[in-house]
Enzyme design. Structure first.
Site, PDB file in Angstrom:
ATOM      1  N   ARG A  58       0.859  -1.179   0.000  1.00 42.45           N
ATOM      2  CA  ARG A  58       0.000   0.000   0.000  1.00 42.45           C
ATOM      3  C   ARG A  58       0.896   1.230   0.000  1.00 42.45           C
ATOM      4  O   ARG A  58       1.880   1.277   0.733  1.00 42.45           O
ATOM      5  CB  ARG A  58      -0.907   0.033   1.231  1.00 42.45           C
ATOM      6  N   GLY A  59       0.550   2.203  -0.826  1.00 47.03           N
ATOM      7  CA  GLY A  59       1.364   3.409  -0.931  1.00 47.03           C
ATOM      8  C   GLY A  59       0.521   4.654  -0.846  1.00 47.03           C
ATOM      9  O   GLY A  59      -0.675   4.614  -0.551  1.00 47.03           O
ATOM     10  N   ARG A  60       1.179   5.781  -1.151  1.00 47.05           N
ATOM     11  CA  ARG A  60       0.513   7.077  -1.041  1.00 47.05           C
ATOM     12  C   ARG A  60      -0.643   7.197  -2.020  1.00 47.05           C
ATOM     13  O   ARG A  60      -1.662   7.813  -1.722  1.00 47.05           O
ATOM     14  CB  ARG A  60       1.555   8.172  -1.297  1.00 47.05           C
ATOM     15  N   PHE A  61      -0.512   6.600  -3.210  1.00 48.89           N
ATOM     16  CA  PHE A  61      -1.528   6.792  -4.238  1.00 48.89           C
ATOM     17  C   PHE A  61      -2.376   5.550  -4.488  1.00 48.89           C
ATOM     18  O   PHE A  61      -3.171   5.525  -5.414  1.00 48.89           O
ATOM     19  CB  PHE A  61      -0.874   7.225  -5.549  1.00 48.89           C
ATOM     20  N   GLY A  62      -2.238   4.504  -3.697  1.00 47.53           N
ATOM     21  CA  GLY A  62      -3.071   3.325  -3.924  1.00 47.53           C
ATOM     22  C   GLY A  62      -2.417   2.065  -3.421  1.00 47.53           C
ATOM     23  O   GLY A  62      -1.440   2.093  -2.671  1.00 47.53           O
ATOM     24  N   VAL A 117      -1.019  -2.046  -4.431  1.00 49.29           N
ATOM     25  CA  VAL A 117      -0.438  -2.852  -5.507  1.00 49.29           C
ATOM     26  C   VAL A 117      -0.799  -4.310  -5.264  1.00 49.29           C
ATOM     27  O   VAL A 117      -0.579  -4.843  -4.169  1.00 49.29           O
ATOM     28  CB  VAL A 117       1.094  -2.691  -5.570  1.00 49.29           C
ATOM     29  N   LYS A 131      -1.662  -1.829 -10.019  1.00 52.58           N
ATOM     30  CA  LYS A 131      -1.678  -0.729  -9.067  1.00 52.58           C
ATOM     31  C   LYS A 131      -3.047  -0.076  -9.159  1.00 52.58           C
ATOM     32  O   LYS A 131      -3.434   0.425 -10.215  1.00 52.58           O
ATOM     33  CB  LYS A 131      -0.569   0.278  -9.391  1.00 52.58           C
ATOM     34  N   ASP A 182      10.857  11.190  -7.007  1.00 50.82           N
ATOM     35  CA  ASP A 182      10.598  10.399  -5.801  1.00 50.82           C
ATOM     36  C   ASP A 182      11.456   9.139  -5.842  1.00 50.82           C
ATOM     37  O   ASP A 182      10.995   8.030  -5.562  1.00 50.82           O
ATOM     38  CB  ASP A 182       9.114  10.039  -5.696  1.00 50.82           C
TER      39      ASP A 182
END
Length: 544
Positions: free
Chosen positions: A243-247, A249, A262, A366
């Site tokens: 799980r990341g900042r934009f969604g 995986v 993603k 990033d």
């Protein structure tokens, strides 16, 4: 006093609408007689509406923010709870605040998300965040409202299925009804004309202006709105991997292939658009860039999800791999060289050829070990281009923000907000982060003498696991600290040379830093210098 304020508001509204109307009809002079009559009716209607309502459209600029996914990933409440600045919306669209939550068996709310939302018709003129429908599937509740921080408080107040008992009306109620009916029937023709004018204006704008503004990192005239495939790919999601900042995986099955999916939620559609546009640039099919498969939109309205489908690599990110594994010198050289080669390709401008078009320089913005994936043979490939910036020749960088990325990997000029907004300045910021990733590799290499310490992120020893911006500014900008180069590294000629390369990558003076191509050439040279003297069977052993 209130009456004066309302009159001023009405006059301002009339003036604004008059300017808009005259601008629309100025293109077609043959419609002037009809336009005068329509304009007069339009102005009278708007003035009447303003004088009766006495209120203007509420502009929402900030909302209370919360994201339970980020809380679970970082364990730091400050990273998932705060205030979100709503982006400036188009003239015909509004920004709003929203809340998504569930009520437990005791009626206590459990919040999943709060933040800014764009142009939901149900949110218009809603000063309070109230869910009025019955409970939806999975018991998720949603409400939205207009006004700064209006989503701080929210309620669940479903509309009764049976209409309430009608009370007898007073004479005053009947007079009000008659007035409203008169106004309604008088305004219907005018409203119809307004709709016709709006349609005419929209058609004219669509024919005259080819403009798409969703991705600010590229020239808007070169972008096209991605149309979802009519037949969606037969993809089966298997398990969530990150799980990341934009969604999130997912590992997924697509026919006979294993792929990565993603999934971006609806509020991160912009990142989905930005990332796919980077993948679609010419010459991006490179062995050290994550392979792109396609994009899809799944679902509609608030349940919409945006999928980005890429190659899947079982070893995962370099960061996760280093937490559980160590590297020999040969493996370190291979990972570092392929990683630097991918960054070099990203930064390079490539001319058009018969097979592909011109590729502009791209800054990742990033770059970190989490965004470097490892293939089965430990070759590196660079991923996650949601913040990437494209530099078209002869054109400005575009509407960009300097302080983006992961705080731990931010260069000193980013931390102090002193960026020179040029192509080379952004590329040097990537190189600074590349130096930190090289340090991570060296810290887990068996070529050093003595025991190998547990994996640590860059600056973890100096600022801990969850630094705030001020912590990084104090360490990197004011104290000019960098991750420690251990004495045991200096007893190995390859690690010594790699340490020199790191220090030239993270130099405080941005213009003194190496280029990505120079980093790649140095690592390749060191690899060729040391490894040929070793027996092939020892390539998987620790050098002495």
């Amino acid at each position: 006093m209130t009456s004066t304020t309302e009159n001023k508001t009405a006059k301002k509204g009339c003036t604004a609408e008059l300017s808009f109307t005259m601008a629309v009809f100025s293109w077609h002079k043959e419609l002037v007689p009809l336009c005068k009559w329509l304009t007069l009716c339009f102005i009278l209607a708007i003035c009447l509406l303003h004088s009766t309502s006495g209120s203007a459209i509420v502009v929402t600029t900030r909302c209370e923010f919360y994201n339970y996914t980020q809380c679970g990933e970082t364990g730091n409440p400050d990273s998932c709870n705060g205030t979100e600045e709503c982006p400036s919306s188009e003239p015909d669209k509004r920004s709003q605040c929203y809340v998504v939550w569930q009520n437990n068996s005791h009626g206590k709310p459990y919040i999943y998300m709060k933040g800014c939302f764009l142009n939901n018709m149900e949110c218009y003129n809603q000063p309070k965040c109230v869910h009025k429908r019955g409970e939806s599937k999975h018991n998720f509740l949603f409400c939205c409202c207009e006004g700064d921080m209006c989503n701080k408080d929210f309620t669940f107040a479903p509309v009764p299925s049976q209409a309430p008992t009608q009370h007898s009306k007073t004479p005053m109620d009947h007079k009000n009804d008659q007035l409203m009916n008169t106004l309604l029937y008088s305004l219907i023709p005018v409203i119809a004309l307004m709709v016709a004018i709006a349609i005419f204006y929209w058609v004219y704008r669509q024919r005259k202006i080819a403009y798409f503004h969703e991705v600010p990192t590229m020239d808007p005239h070169q972008l096209s709105v991605p149309s979802p495939l009519l037949g969606l790919r037969p993809i089966q999601l298997i398990e969530i991997k990150a799980r990341g900042r934009f969604g999130s995986v997912w590992k997924a099955q697509y026919k006979s292939d294993t792929v990565a999916v993603k999934i971006f939620p609806i509020q991160d559609k912009q990142s989905w658009l930005a990332e796919q546009e980077i993948f679609k640039l010419p010459h991006m099919d490179h062995e050290n860039i994550l392979r792109y498969v396609g994009v899809e939109k799944r679902g509609d309205n608030l349940q919409a999800e945006f999928w980005l489908i890429t190659a899947y690599h079982e070893k995962g990110s370099l960061c996760d791999f280093l937490k559980a594994n160590v590297l020999t010198w040969a493996e370190l050289c291979h990972v570092a060289e392929t990683m630097a080669r991918g960054l070099m390709h990203l930064h390079e401008e490539l001319p058009a050829n018969k097979a592909d078009g011109y590729k502009p320089a791209i800054a990742h913005r990033d770059f970190k070990s989490k965004n470097v994936l490892l293939k089965a043979d430990l070759s590196a490939c660079i991923a996650d281009f949601g913040l990437a910036l494209v530099f078209q020749p002869g054109k400005p960088c575009g509407d960009t923000h300097g302080q983006v990325g992961t705080r731990r990997y931010m260069a000193p000029e980013v931390l102090e907000g002193a960026i020179n907004f040029s192509r080379d300045a952004f590329l040097r910021i990537d190189v600074y982060a590349c130096g930190l990733v090289l340090w991570e590799l060296a810290s887990r290499c068996t070529a050093q003498e003595g025991p190998i310490s547990e994996y640590q992120l860059p600056f973890e020893e100096e600022v801990g696991q969850h630094p705030i911006l001020e912590d990084m500014q104090e360490a990197v900008v004011h104290k000019k600290l960098r991750p420690a180069i251990k004495e045991t590294w200096k007893r190995h000629s390859g690690l010594t040379a790699l340490a020199d390369t790191m220090e030239e990558c993270w130099d405080h003076d941005a213009e003194a830093r190496l280029s990505a191509s120079c980093v790649m050439e140095r690592i390749a040279w060191q690899s060729r210098l040391l490894l040929p003297h070793m027996h092939p069977l020892l390539l998987n052993e620790s050098p002495i």
